[in-house]
Design an enzyme around this catalytic site. Structure first.
Site, PDB file in Angstrom:
ATOM      1  N   GLN A  72     -57.194 -67.498  17.226  1.00  0.00           N
ATOM      2  CA  GLN A  72     -56.298 -67.264  18.353  1.00  0.00           C
ATOM      3  C   GLN A  72     -56.950 -67.621  19.686  1.00  0.00           C
ATOM      4  O   GLN A  72     -58.168 -67.701  19.801  1.00  0.00           O
ATOM      5  CB  GLN A  72     -55.864 -65.804  18.393  1.00  0.00           C
ATOM      6  CG  GLN A  72     -54.832 -65.443  17.334  1.00  0.00           C
ATOM      7  CD  GLN A  72     -54.248 -64.063  17.566  1.00  0.00           C
ATOM      8  OE1 GLN A  72     -54.785 -63.093  17.076  1.00  0.00           O
ATOM      9  NE2 GLN A  72     -53.153 -63.988  18.292  1.00  0.00           N
ATOM     10  N   HIS A  73     -56.101 -67.803  20.673  1.00  0.00           N
ATOM     11  CA  HIS A  73     -56.464 -67.857  22.100  1.00  0.00           C
ATOM     12  C   HIS A  73     -57.103 -69.170  22.579  1.00  0.00           C
ATOM     13  O   HIS A  73     -57.158 -69.410  23.784  1.00  0.00           O
ATOM     14  CB  HIS A  73     -57.421 -66.723  22.483  1.00  0.00           C
ATOM     15  CG  HIS A  73     -56.987 -65.363  22.080  1.00  0.00           C
ATOM     16  ND1 HIS A  73     -55.778 -64.825  22.422  1.00  0.00           N
ATOM     17  CD2 HIS A  73     -57.631 -64.405  21.349  1.00  0.00           C
ATOM     18  CE1 HIS A  73     -55.688 -63.603  21.931  1.00  0.00           C
ATOM     19  NE2 HIS A  73     -56.782 -63.325  21.274  1.00  0.00           N
ATOM     20  N   ASP A 234     -54.768 -66.334  13.316  1.00  0.00           N
ATOM     21  CA  ASP A 234     -55.530 -65.878  12.158  1.00  0.00           C
ATOM     22  C   ASP A 234     -55.209 -64.448  11.750  1.00  0.00           C
ATOM     23  O   ASP A 234     -55.082 -64.146  10.560  1.00  0.00           O
ATOM     24  CB  ASP A 234     -57.031 -66.059  12.385  1.00  0.00           C
ATOM     25  CG  ASP A 234     -57.541 -65.481  13.697  1.00  0.00           C
ATOM     26  OD1 ASP A 234     -56.761 -64.863  14.446  1.00  0.00           O
ATOM     27  OD2 ASP A 234     -58.742 -65.679  13.982  1.00  0.00           O
TER      28      ASP A 234
END
Length: 479
Positions: A72-73, A234
């Protein structure tokens, strides 16, 4: 007997790309592969593609659908032609700490952010990385070039899915999903919509954003004709792989530590502890993430000159931590929000300066941080009946023995598996067949629990954290 229909799930994680090929009906893993990623907090996305090619080589014959679960991110900036203009800035890059504080203040504080997107930004969030790049573009020619050329911002799984699609090019048609979009800092799970004004606030101008696809949508086709599912972040993929039910909380001890649960309702925690994410089914995934998990044990074992099995045995044979407290913020920390912090040991005496006691304090400190995470979920109305302990760190006997008392709930051990990749494969099967399949998740019992004074251990940890927080909040000037 008919041949099984095959689906593939991919975990494009921080450290590696992992691929599993499964029977779409049962979830049985029939083939699997893995390839590493380079270390670092800023990575050329082409490295993910190389790892995908290596990990999937020879595995995809007969595969009818694929889904990507991605870290992520991570900020991936693209120009109009779809070319990457700057190394992807990953979730564990804390360079945007100052930018985070600026953005929180500009919008009106933590409550304003929680109301807008369900979460207060921390340096992991993509929105803070946009501000960091914009600020650095003023003095850094490389980042100035990236700032000027950027036309779109996407996440790692978005980029991989788009790259796999043979029927798309440039930046047209890029998709994401609710689970991953909810970690950007500019998409609201409560309203299922973008806050494009927050992108403009962070970056100084608009950027093209991926379309948010439905949970079971087919978003494209590979060159071989396999269907591409929407993919997800994830943690949302892991929740699918674990088939989390209401009352279950997954506790993952990998590079990071996470505690997350499935919820029918969105959350909005202005304290910043609980991120109000969405899941990959149309519901919600309140989540707490720490930067420091399994590596706390490996780093402490290295310090003590022990192998990991020796470290485990030392913890189990220790008389306890004897009041020694280790705050495990070795790489800074995301939750609590202490990006400039370092680790801290409190309570050293001649009696506590023993390897087994230090080992015990390391595991207790790691678990106290996760216990705070579970309590934060409870405070948001999330029921906590059963804890599913997973990840590399969960295999440590010492973690299994101490977790029930310190985390305050029944602990079970899902059979070790690549649950992010399995969740992605389950999503691919959903897209392929139109029905979310039920796949069995075997669970076992942990190491027999140690009887410990959990209230005292957690109170000591909380007191040390409170008393040293001003020190931990200040930038560390060590070389």
């Amino acid at each position: 007997m008919p041949e099984p229909r095959l689906v593939a799930g991919v975990d494009c994680s921080t450290q590696a790309t992992k691929v599993v090929v499964c029977d779409a009906e049962t979830g049985a893993i029939l083939r699997e592969g893995r390839a590493p990623h380079p270390d670092g907090t800023q990575v050329d996305p082409q490295e993910w593609w190389k790892a995908w090619e290596a990990a999937s080589a020879g595995l995809l014959d007969g595969v009818e659908a694929i889904a990507i679960g991605g870290q992520q991110h991570g900020m991936v900036l693209l120009d109009e032609a779809g070319s990457v203009v700057h190394p992807a800035v990953l979730w564990n890059d804390t360079s945007s700490a100052d930018a985070t504080a600026e953005l929180i203040a500009e919008l009106g504080g933590p409550e304003a952010w929680a109301e807008a997107v369900g979460s207060m930004p921390v340096p992991s969030f993509t929105v803070t990385k946009l501000r960091w790049l914009r600020d650095n573009a003023e003095t850094d020619p490389v980042r100035r070039d990236a700032f000027e050329r950027a036309a779109a911002v996407v996440l790692p799984h978005d980029w991989m899915t788009h790259r796999l699609a043979a029927d798309r090019s440039g930046i047209d048609g890029i998709t994401t999903d609710r689970g991953d979009a909810s970690g950007t800092g500019w998409w609201s799970p409560a309203t299922n919509s973008y806050r494009e004004d927050l992108v403009e606030r962070a970056f100084g101008r608009a950027l093209k954003l991926p379309r948010v696809a439905g949970p079971a949508e087919i978003v494209g086709r590979t060159a071989s004709g396999a269907a591409l599912a929407a993919g997800t972040g994830d943690n949302a993929a892991a929740a699918l792989g674990l088939d989390l039910q209401v009352g279950d909380v997954a506790i993952s001890l990998g590079t990071s530590g996470t505690a997350f649960a499935r919820s029918a309702h969105p959350t909005a925690d202005a304290s910043g502890f609980v991120a109000g994410f969405a899941d990959a089914t149309g519901e919600y995934l309140p989540l707490v993430c720490t930067l420091n998990a399994a590596r706390v044990m490996s780093a402490t074992a290295e310090l003590l000159g022990m192998t990991l099995p020796e470290f485990d045995e030392a913890v189990l044979s220790s008389p306890g931590s004897q009041g020694l407290v280790l705050l495990p913020f070795l790489d800074g920390e995301r939750t609590p929000d202490l990006p400039h912090s370092t680790g801290l040991v409190y309570g050293l005496t001649r009696a506590t300066m023993q390897p087994a006691i230090m080992a015990r304090a390391a595991v207790e400190g790691l678990l106290c941080g996760l216990a705070d995470a579970v309590d934060a979920l409870r405070a948001q109305g999330v029921p906590v009946n059963r804890l599913l302990l997973l990840g590399g760190g969960a295999r440590a006997r010492s973690v299994q023995a101490l977790a029930p008392a310190l985390l305050g709930a029944e602990v079970v051990l899902p059979e070790p598996a690549e649950y992010v990749a399995l969740g992605a494969a389950r999503q691919a099967a959903w897209a392929l067949t139109g029905t979310l399949p039920t796949w069995q998740v075997p669970v076992g019992k942990p190491e027999p629990a140690l009887s410990v004074d959990a209230d005292r251990i957690r109170a000591n940890y909380a007191q040390v954290l409170t008393n040293t927080r001003p020190l931990l909040s200040a930038p560390y000037n060590g070389s």
